[in-house]
Design an enzyme around this catalytic site. Structure first.
Site, PDB file in Angstrom:
ATOM      1  CB  CYS A 114      -7.500  -5.513  -3.229  1.00 20.33           C
ATOM      2  SG  CYS A 114      -6.509  -5.610  -4.739  1.00 20.33           S
ATOM      3  CG  HIS A 212      -3.861  -3.854  -0.949  1.00 18.07           C
ATOM      4  ND1 HIS A 212      -4.463  -5.006  -0.511  1.00 18.07           N
ATOM      5  CD2 HIS A 212      -3.631  -4.038  -2.268  1.00 18.07           C
ATOM      6  CE1 HIS A 212      -4.574  -5.867  -1.507  1.00 18.07           C
ATOM      7  NE2 HIS A 212      -4.083  -5.298  -2.598  1.00 18.07           N
ATOM      8  CD  GLU A 214      -4.607  -4.696   2.998  1.00 18.05           C
ATOM      9  OE1 GLU A 214      -5.425  -3.781   2.823  1.00 18.05           O
ATOM     10  OE2 GLU A 214      -4.256  -5.477   2.084  1.00 18.05           O
TER      11      GLU A 214
END
Ligand code: MN
Length: 238
Positions: A114, A212, A214
């Protein structure tokens, strides 16, 4: 050997249970790396750490850059020209740029997420769209939404994720790469052509993604595979 990965932290105010400010790294990054077999250690954004970035990075096996606020536009030669710019921190910019440059010099793998893909581009001389809504017809389409990502076949990111069309890519950004830095190659785009993945044209595994991974890596194999590929790239060289 267990890969040990450096992650520059952010200054965080109003932390409960601690007297004074704290430095933070996202739990999801550490847990995704842990599932891949690695360990994350935080670097704190203070001047002395930044000054020692090269020595510090040399002691680690790789680097993750996490999401966060915007980069000071002066870093890429522009004045701020959007009221949507938020969260500028000179300390964060300086530490992350120093860590990225050191990692490239030392051939250490990097996964830049990001804000990370943005500062990777800026660290190497590229520029950013200061506010995507100003350049895209559909405005805020990258703010807290899931959208498709089209990856280049045989790119590092596609090989890691084992697909050119990953599922559940969470987009949460209002800026994006504009002028690509010398040495970077675009390896992924959103349907509206916004740059979503890059890699450095180098023998080392250096990848940036605008979304993202994660956020969904605990349940979505495509997203976890990106962390697995990063950690495996490290294991090949340590
Ligand atoms: Mn996006």
């Amino acid at each position: 050997m267990t890969p040990v990965i450096l992650l520059p932290g952010k200054l965080t105010t109003n932390s409960q249970g601690v007297r004074g400010d704290t430095f933070s790294t996202g739990r999801r990054y550490s847990e995704a790396v842990a599932r891949a077999g690695g360990v994350v250690v935080q670097a704190q954004p203070i001047a002395q750490t930044t000054a020692a970035a090269h020595e510090l990075v040399a002691r680690f096996d790789g680097v993750i850059i996490q999401g966060g606020g915007d980069i000071d536009p002066n870093r890429y030669g522009q004045k701020p020209r959007s009221n949507a710019i938020y969260g500028i921190s000179l300390e964060h910019d300086e530490l992350e740029i120093a860590v990225i440059r050191a990692a490239i010099e030392l051939d250490k793998p990097i996964l830049a997420i990001c804000r990370g893909i943005q500062i990777l581009n800026v660290a190497l001389g590229g520029t950013l769209h200061q506010h995507l809504a100003d350049v895209l017809a559909d405005g805020e389409s990258h703010w807290d939404k899931y959208h498709e990502i089209n990856l280049e076949p045989n790119s590092r990111v596609a090989n890691a994720m084992k697909t050119v069309a990953p599922k559940q890519s969470h987009s949460f950004h209002h800026q994006a790469i504009d002028k690509l830095a010398h040495g970077l190659v675009v390896t992924g785009r959103a349907p509206d052509q916004t740059i979503e993945a890059v890699e450095l044209d180098a023998k080392t595994w250096i990848v940036g993604v605008q979304w993202h991974p994660e956020d969904d890596a605990d349940t979505e194999p495509d997203q976890q595979n990106l962390f697995n590929g990063f950690v495996w790239a490290i294991k090949e060289v340590i």
